[in-house]
Scaffold this active site. Structure first.
Site, mmCIF file in Angstrom:
data_model
loop_
_atom_site.group_PDB
_atom_site.id
_atom_site.type_symbol
_atom_site.label_atom_id
_atom_site.label_comp_id
_atom_site.label_asym_id
_atom_site.label_seq_id
_atom_site.Cartn_x
_atom_site.Cartn_y
_atom_site.Cartn_z
ATOM 1 C CE LYS A 1 -0.524 0.150 4.900
ATOM 2 N NZ LYS A 1 -1.459 -0.163 6.104
ATOM 3 N N GLY A 2 2.430 1.114 0.535
ATOM 4 C CA GLY A 2 3.056 2.172 0.376
ATOM 5 C C GLY A 2 2.730 3.422 1.153
#
Length: 244
Positions: free
Chosen positions: A128-129
C-alpha cells in the site's frame, strides 16, 4: 532581513516569533508558570508568553510558550546531505536489479528493541506504500520479509542470514533516552560480528529523530528521515548494490 540572513516569522516578517513546548518536574501552579517563563527567557525568548499550561499528573506540568528570539540564521552556514543517486521509477529499479544481480534483491525489515511503531517500516515495505507510492512489496525484483515490531537484534541477524538478505531496514520511532541510537548501534555491531568482513548486508535505519550524517557513528550505511518515500529507499538500494 535580506540576502541569506533570516529570522523566524510569526505575525510579521522578521519578528522572530517562535513557539516551543516542554515539561517541568513541578506541580502546576503560579510558581511553575514563573519557572517556565524564566526558562524561556534564558533560552532567548523575550518577551515570552505562556499560551498553554497543563498538569501532567501531580508532579509535572506541560507548557507551550510563545515569544520572540533575536537570533539570526545565516543560510550560508547551513549544510545538508544531498541525494547522490538518481531517483528511479519502480520499472527502472526492477530493470536495474535484474541487470545487476540477475536475481531478486532480498530486503528484511523490522522495528527493533521494544519499539512497536510499525507505521514507518510498513510505509516503505507494504504494497500500500506511502504518499501515493507503492511499497517495496510492489517491486517485482524485490523480495520483502517484514518481521514487524519489537524484534530482538539476535533474531533479526538470524533471519537476515536465513533469508540471505542483501539489505536490512530497521525503523526506530521511540527515542526516549536515545533508545534509537543505542538500538541501532547494537544492531550494527551484531551484524558485523556475525558476518565476515565485506559481506554485511546494507544496513539502513529510518525514523524521525536520527541525525543526518551520523551513519559512520552508528555503524550503518544510510539514514532516512521523516517523509521518506519507498522510491527513495529502492533507488538507494539499487545504487548501493551497483557500487559494491
Amino acid at each position: 532581513m535580506s540576502g541569506n540572513i533570516i529570522r523566524p516569522y510569526g505575525d510579521t516578517t522578521g519578528d522572530g516569533m517562535v513557539q516551543l513546548s516542554f515539561t517541568l518536574p513541578i506541580p502546576h501552579d503560579k510558581r511553575a508558570e514563573g519557572a517556565a517563563l524564566q526558562l524561556a527567557r534564558k533560552m532567548g525568548l523575550d518577551p515570552a508568553l505562556i499560551v498553554h499550561a497543563k498538569a501532567m499528573g501531580p508532579d509535572f506540568t506541560f507548557f507551550v510558550v510563545y515569544g520572540s528570539v533575536h537570533h539570526l540564521v545565516n543560510l550560508d552556514d547551513v549544510h545538508v546531505v544531498e541525494r547522490e543517486y538518481p531517483l528511479l521509477s519502480a520499472k527502472d529499479a526492477n530493470a536495474a536489479i535484474k541487470r545487476t544481480l540477475r536475481r531478486p534483491l532480498v530486503v528484511v525489515g523490522a522495528c527493533i528493541g521494544t519499539d512497536a511503531h510499525t507505521v514507518g517500516i510498513d510505509a516503505i515495505l507494504n504494497i500500500k506504500g506511502f504518499a501515493g507510492e507503492k511499497g517495496l512489496e510492489y517491486y517485482s525484483e524485490i523480495t520483502v520479509v517484514n518481521l514487524g515490531a519489537q524484534v530482538l537484534v539476535p533474531d533479526l541477524v538470524a533471519r537476515a542470514k536465513e533469508e540471505k538478505a542483501d539489505a536490512v531496514l530497521v525503523s526506530q520511532v521511540v527515542t526516549q533516552k536515545d533508545a534509537h541510537i543505542h538500538n541501532t548501534m547494537q544492531m550494527s555491531a551484531a551484524f558485523r560480528e556475525a558476518y565476515p568482513a565485506g559481506t554485511v548486508p546494507i544496513l539502513v535505519a529510518g525514523g524521525p529523530r536520527f541525525e543526518e550524517g551520523s551513519e559512520a557513528r552508528l555503524g550503518i550505511d544510510r539514514i532516512f528521515g521523516r517523509g521518506t518515500k519507498p522510491s527513495e529507499v529502492a533507488s538507494y538500494l539499487v545504487h548501493e548494490m551497483s557500487t559494491r
